[in-house]
Write a protein that holds these residues in place. Structure first.
Motif, mmCIF file in Angstrom:
data_model
loop_
_atom_site.group_PDB
_atom_site.id
_atom_site.type_symbol
_atom_site.label_atom_id
_atom_site.label_comp_id
_atom_site.label_asym_id
_atom_site.label_seq_id
_atom_site.Cartn_x
_atom_site.Cartn_y
_atom_site.Cartn_z
ATOM 1 N N GLY A 148 9.447 2.695 18.983
ATOM 2 C CA GLY A 148 9.354 2.897 17.710
ATOM 3 C C GLY A 148 9.027 4.220 17.355
ATOM 4 N N ALA A 149 8.156 5.073 18.001
ATOM 5 C CA ALA A 149 7.726 6.431 18.097
ATOM 6 C C ALA A 149 9.008 7.254 18.029
ATOM 7 N N LEU A 150 9.611 7.074 19.086
ATOM 8 C CA LEU A 150 10.904 7.662 19.445
ATOM 9 C C LEU A 150 11.879 7.687 18.182
ATOM 10 N N MET A 151 12.092 6.407 17.795
ATOM 11 C CA MET A 151 12.978 6.317 16.805
ATOM 12 C C MET A 151 12.513 6.922 15.653
ATOM 13 N N ALA A 152 11.295 6.902 15.164
ATOM 14 C CA ALA A 152 10.792 7.558 14.022
ATOM 15 C C ALA A 152 10.945 9.160 13.909
ATOM 16 N N VAL A 153 10.786 9.746 15.319
ATOM 17 C CA VAL A 153 11.284 11.276 15.388
ATOM 18 C C VAL A 153 12.743 11.502 15.247
ATOM 19 N N ALA A 154 13.525 10.615 15.915
ATOM 20 C CA ALA A 154 14.683 10.757 16.074
ATOM 21 C C ALA A 154 15.681 10.704 14.797
ATOM 22 N N GLN A 155 15.037 9.539 13.910
ATOM 23 C CA GLN A 155 15.609 9.401 12.495
ATOM 24 C C GLN A 155 15.272 10.499 11.142
ATOM 25 N N GLY A 156 13.827 10.768 11.670
ATOM 26 C CA GLY A 156 13.460 11.541 10.646
ATOM 27 C C GLY A 156 12.875 10.949 9.463
ATOM 28 N N ILE A 157 12.503 9.537 9.548
ATOM 29 C CA ILE A 157 12.256 8.625 8.578
ATOM 30 C C ILE A 157 11.747 7.385 8.981
ATOM 31 N N VAL A 158 10.557 6.998 8.474
ATOM 32 C CA VAL A 158 10.082 5.460 8.958
ATOM 33 C C VAL A 158 10.223 4.700 7.482
ATOM 34 N N THR A 159 10.609 3.428 7.624
ATOM 35 C CA THR A 159 10.591 2.462 6.373
ATOM 36 C C THR A 159 10.129 1.218 6.654
ATOM 37 N N PRO A 160 9.714 0.335 5.736
ATOM 38 C CA PRO A 160 9.216 -0.856 6.055
ATOM 39 C C PRO A 160 10.213 -1.824 7.001
ATOM 40 N N GLY A 162 5.430 2.907 0.567
ATOM 41 C CA GLY A 162 6.294 1.821 -0.054
ATOM 42 C C GLY A 162 7.614 1.533 0.731
ATOM 43 N N SER A 163 8.574 0.995 -0.225
ATOM 44 C CA SER A 163 9.918 0.669 0.632
ATOM 45 C C SER A 163 10.766 1.930 0.591
ATOM 46 N N ASP A 164 10.571 2.994 0.083
ATOM 47 C CA ASP A 164 11.144 4.385 0.549
ATOM 48 C C ASP A 164 10.726 4.678 1.934
ATOM 49 N N GLY A 165 9.458 4.648 2.330
ATOM 50 C CA GLY A 165 9.183 4.894 3.624
ATOM 51 C C GLY A 165 8.563 6.421 3.599
ATOM 52 N N LEU A 166 8.242 6.912 4.680
ATOM 53 C CA LEU A 166 7.936 8.115 5.029
ATOM 54 C C LEU A 166 8.809 9.171 5.714
ATOM 55 N N PHE A 198 0.802 -1.287 0.217
ATOM 56 C CA PHE A 198 -0.084 0.080 0.031
ATOM 57 C C PHE A 198 0.775 1.251 -0.008
ATOM 58 N N TYR A 199 1.791 1.424 -1.130
ATOM 59 C CA TYR A 199 2.717 2.442 -1.120
ATOM 60 C C TYR A 199 2.199 3.842 -1.194
ATOM 61 N N TYR A 200 0.997 3.722 -1.555
ATOM 62 C CA TYR A 200 0.274 5.308 -1.579
ATOM 63 C C TYR A 200 0.077 5.810 -0.393
#
Lengths: 327, 250, 301
Positions: free
Chosen positions: A217-229, A129-133, A123-125
């Motif tokens: 996971g939420a901490l990791m997301a804001v710390a890294q600035g990107i989430v991927t599969p 996808g594999s690029d993440g958000l 559900f990349y839209y």
């Protein structure tokens, strides 16, 4: 005596932004993983291992990312939304998986996480996808911060959250509910014959573990600035289990000790061994299980026992025991 | 029998493969009358306990407790109504200490679910120490149960059931695993504890001496059926019982 | 869905089920005897595929007959089962049979992590595609569809031969009977002089070879890529759990069910195809926690 070293470590970690600013992000990531590992340790108390807890890490990270993207994202609401989502998914999946034990429990968790991984790519839209958000930097109490300031705040936030989570989990494991959770490992029949539902007890532990993974996971997301599969991939789940065993599956401190060691070694050693990183982890895991099943914190306890004598009568309410240590 | 019927089993039937473990079992358990169940191995005694405590669901028949139909209710539901059980092989939490085992039972009984209060500080602790004292295990309160000899594990197992403050207690061979020289002493301890807590007991027992001394009534089981039932003096001197049951077990 | 599409989905499902069955039957056989569910089982599948694809590729490139692919598949899977599976059982699993279940699970998981990187070291990360075996068997026309003989005929026939062969081996040969004896009652088998260590080793090697054979056969039909082992262990676990742990014939029927379910999903609801096997598993386990053909057992108290 035995609390001197842990206190020193906490202090040392707390002054990192001043002494070694370059390791600040690294430590924030270690806290994020440590929180997730804490979730794994909760389940290990019941004698269960999950190969799919990256699911909750990822669910929370993606929800946090969406909140940060669409609502302008305040740090606290971003984290809270992630944790809440992980807990809700944990409740739904938990109702099903707490009916099972051991390999079924491990593999059903893995199956659910792999489904989620596949959906993230399909559900990349929605998910990129594999690029993440990309995760825009959240505001902190309404303030838009520079990168450096934000990272420092996030570091201390992660430190405080980790200490709180460790304290809360420690209390939970010492409480009646936590003791019932540990009783699942040794005698479910008796637990039922005390009027306690083993499934509900395990479910409470499961939701807690999902929420802890979610916080990580939420901490990791804001710390890294990107989430991927990759957040949901089995390799990540395996990493959590690995760190739990490395740190010592019996203690809440083990989660963070393990995560700090792991992140440190990975950052400096993985460059030399990136092709065989999983192999190194696998071999270390085998060595720990076969030779020292109580991990790093277990070694520390034993060292202290030898230096200053046993802290208390054996087995008097401590949760610092690894699976198998009593057998 | 004038006293109140606590539990009643009607027409219980269950079979495992070709083996009939309960074949039209009808029996009433009266408040305040300790009932001993005797019979050869494989007679269906443990199966009866399993049905009465909800571990097995009978294929036919019903169980009522305090006038309510409880057939097929899960053990934990029956426990909450006041039916407890002690096991032939002690069922303990082997990674906990003796007092922790009891505290878990007490917390379950008192419904203490607070996730942030240490179990060691619950108000029932004093009561549990008293219970341990009653079964003469106070001195081993802080020992891990996995280190204890079978006889003490058996007592802790029974203490766990008593911690639930049941009205009715099923015990599966409370003196098996206990040295024969200590059997009477152990059962004296248990009987006192039961009397103090006003619990009606149903126990499976092979030792006829123990049955004579501690039971108010005896029921004789064979091949999934209740053959005889009555006061110990009468039943234990019945020639059929002597031939089929006592002759085999002594 | 017209008849041709239906037939296409049906054939896809059969071919897929045959491959999944080979892996799953090894997993369930090992569990039945050793009582350990080997998380590293998917790695044998992947290594069978890599070994076959790389050697067949080299053979064909050197100008030899593509028919050599078939003996190569058998050789490769036997080597993977014996040279990798054998030491894993003998040096590692043997130490953990008396351990707590959670530690057993972790040990086989560690083996899985190690073997994933072994593949990476030996074969790299670039995909292998080697379909000579598929090509030489040509195609057949059924119901107006042209389908490869390899998938439509060879794979199902091999799966059935393995199923029947295993049955005959277990029921009618001495080694097979010894395996069954150990499965039924390990202590009694030891008491009458059965060499349990040897039975464990043989069973593990046979089970691992079957997984590798599944991979070898699959290599002709798909790209061999990193991560295929992880996908396969979860899928074969789904088959084995749905069937009931230790059930060999049950695994065959369940593989068919899950294979067909997935291939029809590919045509009807392509976004859900990865989900279908697990949805089937969840549905079955919710109703029958012991699996379709498993037996529930109550703990004696």
């Amino acid at each position: 005596m035995r609390s001197i070293l842990p206190a020193l470590i906490v202090l040392l970690v707390a002054v990192t932004p001043v002494l070694a600013p370059t390791s600040q992000v690294l430590l924030t990531l270690a806290f994020a993983k440590g929180l997730a590992v804490l979730g794994i340790i909760v389940l290990l108390q019941a004698g269960q291992v999950s190969f799919g807890h990256a699911l909750y890490f990822a669910v929370s990270a993606y929800v946090a990312a969406s909140v940060a993207r669409s609502f302008g994202g305040e740090l606290v609401t971003t984290l809270l939304a992630g944790v809440a989502a992980a807990a809700v998914v944990g409740l739904v999946v938990g109702v099903f998986v707490v009916r099972y034990r051991y390999i079924f429990f491990a593999m059903l968790n893995l199956a659910v996480s792999m489904i989620f991984f596949a959906l993230l790519e399909k559900f990349y839209y929605v998910t990129g996808g594999s690029d993440g958000l990309q995760v825009p930097r959240p505001t902190v109490v309404g303030l838009t911060l520079e990168r450096g300031e934000f990272e420092t705040i996030l570091f201390y936030g992660a430190l405080v959250l980790s200490l709180l989570a460790a304290w809360g989990t420690h209390r939970y494991l010492a409480s009646p509910l936590g003791n019932m959770l540990r009783a699942i490992k040794t005698n479910e029949v008796r637990l039922e014959y005390l009027g306690v539902s083993a499934r509900s007890t395990l479910l409470s532990g499961y939701v807690l573990s999902a929420a802890l993974c979610g916080l990580g996971g939420a901490l990791m997301a804001v710390a890294q600035g990107i989430v991927t599969p990759e957040y949901a991939y089995w390799v990540r789940s395996g990493e959590f289990v690995f760190i739990a065993i490395l740190g010592g599956s019996g203690s809440v401190a083990g989660a963070f000790v393990g995560a700090l060691i792991y992140e440190g070694v990975r950052t400096y050693a993985a460059a030399f061994a990136s092709d065989i990183w999983q192999m190194v982890l696998g071999i270390v895991l085998l060595v720990i299980i076969i030779f020292g099943p109580s991990g790093v914190t277990g070694l520390y306890q034993r060292l202290m026992d030898r230096l200053v004598g046993p802290a208390r009568p054996r087995g008097a309410g401590d949760s610092e025991r690894a699976p198998g240590a009593a057998e | 029998m004038s006293s109140k019927v606590l539990m009643a089993a009607k027409g219980l039937e269950i079979r495992f493969g070709g083996v009939v473990a309960a074949d039209d079992v009808n029996i009433e358990i009266h408040e305040g009358h300790n009932l001993a169940i005797i019979g050869p191995n494989g007679a269906g005694k443990t199966t009866f306990l399993n049905i009465c405590t909800g571990y097995l669901k009978p294929h036919r028949g019903s169980v009522t407790f305090d006038g309510r139909d409880v057939t097929g209710l899960a053990p934990r539901r029956l426990v909450r109504m006041g039916v407890a059980r002690a096991f032939q092989i002690p069922q303990l939490f082997t990674e906990h200490t003796v007092i922790e085992n009891l505290l878990i039972a007490a917390a379950a009984q008192a419904r203490r679910w607070s996730p942030l209060t240490p179990i060691a500080t619950i108000p029932e602790r004093g009561e549990m120490l008293h219970l341990l004292d009653m079964v003469r295990c106070a001195h081993i309160a802080d020992r891990p149960v996995s280190e204890l000899p079978e006889g003490q594990r058996k007592l802790i197992d029974i203490a766990l059931a008593l911690a639930l403050k049941p009205k009715l207690l099923f015990m599966d061979e409370p003196t098996s695993g206990v040295a024969s020289s200590e059997k009477f002493e152990v059962l004296d301890i248990i009987a006192k504890a039961l009397a103090e807590a006003k619990v009606t007991a149903v126990f499976v027992e092979h030792d006829i001496g123990i049955v004579e001394r501690f039971a108010d009534e005896v029921a004789v089981w064979n091949r999934g059926e209740v053959l005889f039932r009555g006061v110990p003096g009468e039943i234990l001197s019945h020639p059929d019982v002597i031939r089929d049951v006592i002759g085999e077990t002594v | 869905m017209n008849l041709q599409l239906f037939a296409l989905a049906f054939f896809d499902g059969i071919a897929y089920a045959a491959l999944v069955f080979l892996v799953a039957v090894g997993l369930t056989l090992i569990f039945g005897v050793l009582r350990v569910l080997n998380v590293a089982h998917g790695s044998f599948y992947a290594m069978g595929a890599y070994a076959t694809a790389s050697t067949v590729g080299a053979i064909v490139a050197a100008g030899y007959s593509p028919w050599l692919a078939f003996p190569m598949m058998i050789i490769a899977s036997a080597l993977i089962g014996g040279l990798i599976g054998g030491p894993v059982e003998k040096l590692l699993l043997r130490r953990i049979y008396d351990m707590e279940e959670v530690l057993q699970i972790l040990v086989t998981f560690a083996v899985f992590m190690i073997l994933e990187d072994v593949q990476r070291l030996v074969w790299g990360v670039q995909p292998y595609f080697e379909s000579s075996a598929l090509m030489v068997l040509g195609t057949v026309d059924v119901l107006g569809i042209t389908y490869t003989a390899y998938q439509l005929i060879l794979l199902p026939v091999v799966a059935i031969l393995v199923l029947v062969g295993l049955r005959i081996f277990l029921r009618h040969t001495l080694s097979g009977k010894l395996i069954l004896a150990v499965t039924e009652d390990r202590e009694a088998a030891t008491a009458i002089g059965v060499n349990v260590d040897r039975v464990y080793l043989v069973t593990f090697v046979v089970g691992a070879s079957l997984a590798a054979f599944g991979g070898a056969l699959a290599s002709a039909t798909t790209s061999v890529i990193p991560g295929m082992g992880a996908d396969m262990i979860v899928l074969s676990f789904a088959v084995v759990a749905t069937a009931g742990l230790g059930r060999i014939e049950g695994a065959a029927i369940t593989a068919l069910l899950i294979g067909l379910g997935r291939s029809f999903a590919v045509y009807l609801a392509p976004e859900l195809d990865v989900l279908v096997p697990y949805l089937i598993m969840l549905a079955v386990l919710l109703v029958r926690p012991e699996g379709l053909f498993g037996m529930a057992h109550t703990r004696k108290i």
